[in-house]
Design a protein around this motif. Structure first.
Motif, short mmCIF file in Angstrom:
data_model
loop_
_atom_site.label_atom_id
_atom_site.label_comp_id
_atom_site.label_asym_id
_atom_site.label_seq_id
_atom_site.Cartn_x
_atom_site.Cartn_y
_atom_site.Cartn_z
N VAL A 17 -3.91 20.07 7.47
CA VAL A 17 -3.88 19.69 6.20
C VAL A 17 -2.57 19.55 5.58
O VAL A 17 -2.02 18.52 5.14
N HIS A 18 -1.69 20.61 5.96
CA HIS A 18 -0.34 20.55 5.57
C HIS A 18 0.55 19.37 6.10
O HIS A 18 1.48 18.81 5.57
N ALA A 19 0.16 19.31 7.57
CA ALA A 19 0.94 18.19 8.18
C ALA A 19 0.77 16.88 7.71
O ALA A 19 1.55 16.03 8.06
N SER A 20 -0.49 16.43 7.25
CA SER A 20 -0.87 15.41 6.79
C SER A 20 -0.04 14.67 5.69
O SER A 20 -0.35 13.67 5.21
N CYS A 21 0.77 15.52 4.95
CA CYS A 21 1.46 15.16 3.77
C CYS A 21 2.82 14.94 4.52
O CYS A 21 3.56 15.68 5.27
N PRO A 22 3.35 13.51 4.20
CA PRO A 22 4.75 13.17 4.79
C PRO A 22 5.91 13.87 4.34
O PRO A 22 5.67 14.49 3.15
N PRO A 23 6.89 14.07 5.11
CA PRO A 23 7.99 14.70 4.67
C PRO A 23 8.68 14.25 3.49
O PRO A 23 8.54 13.06 3.00
N ARG A 24 9.17 15.06 2.60
CA ARG A 24 9.87 14.64 1.30
C ARG A 24 8.66 14.34 0.34
O ARG A 24 9.31 13.52 -0.88
N CYS A 25 7.47 14.43 0.62
CA CYS A 25 6.48 13.73 -0.55
C CYS A 25 5.64 15.17 -1.07
O CYS A 25 5.63 16.09 -0.39
N GLU A 26 5.08 14.89 -2.21
CA GLU A 26 4.29 16.02 -2.71
C GLU A 26 2.80 15.58 -2.74
O GLU A 26 2.50 14.24 -3.18
N CYS A 27 1.79 16.20 -1.89
CA CYS A 27 0.38 15.71 -1.78
C CYS A 27 -0.54 16.63 -2.39
O CYS A 27 -0.55 18.03 -2.56
N SER A 28 -1.58 16.05 -3.48
CA SER A 28 -2.65 16.90 -3.91
C SER A 28 -3.96 16.22 -3.50
O SER A 28 -4.40 15.33 -4.02
N GLU A 29 -4.70 17.06 -2.42
CA GLU A 29 -5.96 16.44 -2.18
C GLU A 29 -7.02 16.45 -3.40
O GLU A 29 -7.79 15.56 -3.45
N ALA A 30 -6.71 17.49 -4.14
CA ALA A 30 -7.60 17.79 -5.26
C ALA A 30 -7.72 16.43 -6.21
O ALA A 30 -8.65 16.04 -6.95
N ALA A 31 -6.30 15.95 -6.46
CA ALA A 31 -6.02 14.84 -7.39
C ALA A 31 -6.02 13.59 -6.57
O ALA A 31 -5.93 12.59 -7.29
N HIS A 32 -6.28 13.51 -5.26
CA HIS A 32 -6.24 12.17 -4.68
C HIS A 32 -4.98 11.64 -4.79
O HIS A 32 -4.79 10.36 -4.93
N THR A 33 -3.71 12.26 -4.89
CA THR A 33 -2.49 11.91 -5.52
C THR A 33 -1.42 12.34 -4.18
O THR A 33 -1.45 13.33 -3.80
N VAL A 34 -0.54 11.24 -4.13
CA VAL A 34 0.65 11.53 -3.21
C VAL A 34 1.93 10.98 -4.07
O VAL A 34 1.92 9.94 -4.40
N LYS A 35 2.95 11.95 -4.31
CA LYS A 35 4.21 11.32 -4.66
C LYS A 35 5.32 11.56 -3.86
O LYS A 35 5.61 12.67 -3.54
N CYS A 36 6.05 10.58 -3.86
CA CYS A 36 7.52 10.51 -3.02
C CYS A 36 8.46 9.79 -4.23
O CYS A 36 8.90 8.61 -3.89
N VAL A 37 8.97 10.67 -4.65
CA VAL A 37 9.62 10.00 -6.09
C VAL A 37 11.30 10.65 -5.76
O VAL A 37 11.47 12.07 -5.68
N SER A 38 12.15 9.72 -5.67
CA SER A 38 13.48 9.89 -5.93
C SER A 38 13.90 10.94 -4.53
O SER A 38 14.65 12.01 -4.79
N LYS A 39 13.41 10.43 -3.33
CA LYS A 39 13.76 11.21 -2.14
C LYS A 39 14.54 10.56 -1.20
O LYS A 39 14.81 10.77 -0.11
N ASP A 40 15.26 9.29 -1.65
CA ASP A 40 16.20 8.52 -1.05
C ASP A 40 15.48 7.91 0.10
O ASP A 40 16.23 7.83 1.37
N LEU A 41 14.22 7.54 0.20
CA LEU A 41 13.44 7.00 1.42
C LEU A 41 14.00 5.63 1.48
O LEU A 41 14.10 4.82 0.44
N ARG A 42 14.11 5.17 2.93
CA ARG A 42 14.30 3.77 3.13
C ARG A 42 13.17 3.10 3.52
O ARG A 42 13.59 1.78 3.49
N THR A 43 11.90 3.55 3.92
CA THR A 43 11.10 2.92 4.18
C THR A 43 9.69 3.56 3.48
O THR A 43 10.11 4.89 3.21
N VAL A 44 8.61 2.89 3.64
CA VAL A 44 7.40 3.73 2.98
C VAL A 44 7.31 4.70 4.20
O VAL A 44 7.07 4.33 5.30
N PRO A 45 7.04 5.87 3.64
CA PRO A 45 6.74 6.95 4.83
C PRO A 45 5.49 6.77 5.40
O PRO A 45 4.44 6.48 4.93
N ALA A 46 5.32 7.27 6.77
CA ALA A 46 4.24 7.25 7.64
C ALA A 46 3.41 8.52 7.21
O ALA A 46 4.01 9.37 6.74
#
Length: 367
Positions: A17-46
């Protein structure tokens, strides 16, 4: 041993479960939400979890998005990609997001928008935010093509505010047959042409505040009247209250029920009319037509007077010629005789010069 196996299984599940969240992102399964905010990403994370319904990838350095960017995200309902410096959106970028209802691309730098950039299966998209997203005029033309090709028949809200739009291509919204809200505020629109809002029969709100509208000509008024159920926001435009604005002012009075804050619409120019209510302009400037009619009458009178004077001068000239007809005739005859003598003299000299014998006779006679 059984307890140890259970602990190992639980730990493995937690790790997965922990590994399913992309690096530099915040995941909440309870809220069905993933946030990748201001992490200097160059592409959409896998590796974005399949349970995600609300996906926020904002404030990064992503320049391009395409069909491979959002694979396996069938449950995403709300997608925010604002403030990422995105410059290119390829065709079918969001086609795999079968449940997508809200797409936010605001605060980007879109230069290239491919024809089917916003195509979503099942036409599920309801809200599209492109505020502060268009980079130049070519992107506006790309957007017009994409809105026609992307099967957005179920779109209900479109935000094109803050894009410095000077014009809108004809029939740009003609395929958005279900659109209810269109936001065009904070642009530089100077005129509403025929077919600007063609196809928007179900529009409920049109926001044209903070543009560069000095007036709305009769062609534009007919276009607004073609939106029977729409309410209009027209505040904070630089309306110029001079002769010719009366049809617009009369339309405002007739359509007060459809114009939000109609009492707040005021003249910006000229200085003598500044802050005058647009609803009162129709009565204050009706004298324009009276002055124009008076000017036309004065001009016509001037032309008639000039014609009479010229005709009178012509008659006097003809009368003078008639009185002096004998003298004129004598002068004409005298001029004719003089011309004839001159011509005969030239003819005689020519014959002498052309015949040597006559030349010798002439010389002997002179001696």
């Amino acid at each position: 041993m059984l307890n140890s196996a259970r602990c190992i299984a639980i730990c493995a599940l937690l790790c997965c479960v922990h590994a399913s969240c992309p690096p530099r992102c915040e995941c909440s399964e309870a809220a069905h939400t993933v946030k990748c905010v201001s992490k200097d990403l160059r592409t959409v994370p896998a590796g974005i979890p399949g349970y995600t319904r609300n996906l926020f990838i904002t404030g990064n350095q992503i320049s391009r998005i395409g069909p491979d960017s959002f694979k396996g995200l069938d449950n995403v309902t709300n997608l925010s990609l604002s403030n990422n410096r995105i410059s290119e959106v390829e065709s079918h970028t969001f086609a795999g997001l079968r449940s997508l209802r809200s797409l936010d691309l605001s605060n980007n730098q879109l230069v290239v928008i491919h024809p089917e950039a916003f195509t979503v299966l099942n036409q599920s998209l309801r809200e599209l935010n492109l505020s502060r997203a268009l980079y130049n005029d070519s992107s506006v033309m790309d957007l017009a093509t994409s809105l026609r090709w992307s099967s957005l028949g179920s779109l209900q809200g479109l935000d094109l505010s803050h894009n410095s739009l000077i014009y809108l291509p004809s029939r740009i919204f003609s395929h958005l047959t279900s659109l209810r809200r269109l936001q065009l505020s904070n642009n530089s629109l100077v005129v509403i042409h025929n077919s600007t809002f063609s196809g928007l029969e179900h529009l409920e709100e049109l926001d044209l505040t903070l543009n560069a509208l000095k007036t709305v000509p009769e062609e534009g008024l007919r276009e607004l009247d073609s939106l029977p159920g729409a309410a209009f926001l027209l505040g904070e435009n630089p309306f110029t209250c001079t002769c010719g604005i009366e049809p617009f002012a009369l339309w405002l009075n007739r359509s007060q029920g459809r114009i939000k804050n109609s009492e707040g619409l005021v003249c910006a120019f000229p200085a003598s009319m500044r802050n005058t209510s647009m609803l009162a302009v129709s009565t204050l400037t009706l004298g324009c037509h009276q002055r124009d009619a008076g000017a036309d009458l004065a001009l016509q009178t001037s032309y008639v007077f000039l014609g009479v004077v010229l005709g009178f001068v012509g008659l006097i000239f003809l009368f003078v010629l008639y009185l002096n007809r004998k003298g004129i005739k004598k002068r004409i005859y005298d001029m004719r005789d003089a011309c004839r003598e001159v011509w005969e003299g030239y003819h005689y000299r020519f014959e002498i010069d052309s015949d040597p014998r006559l030349s010798q006779v002439s010389s002997s006679a002179d001696v």
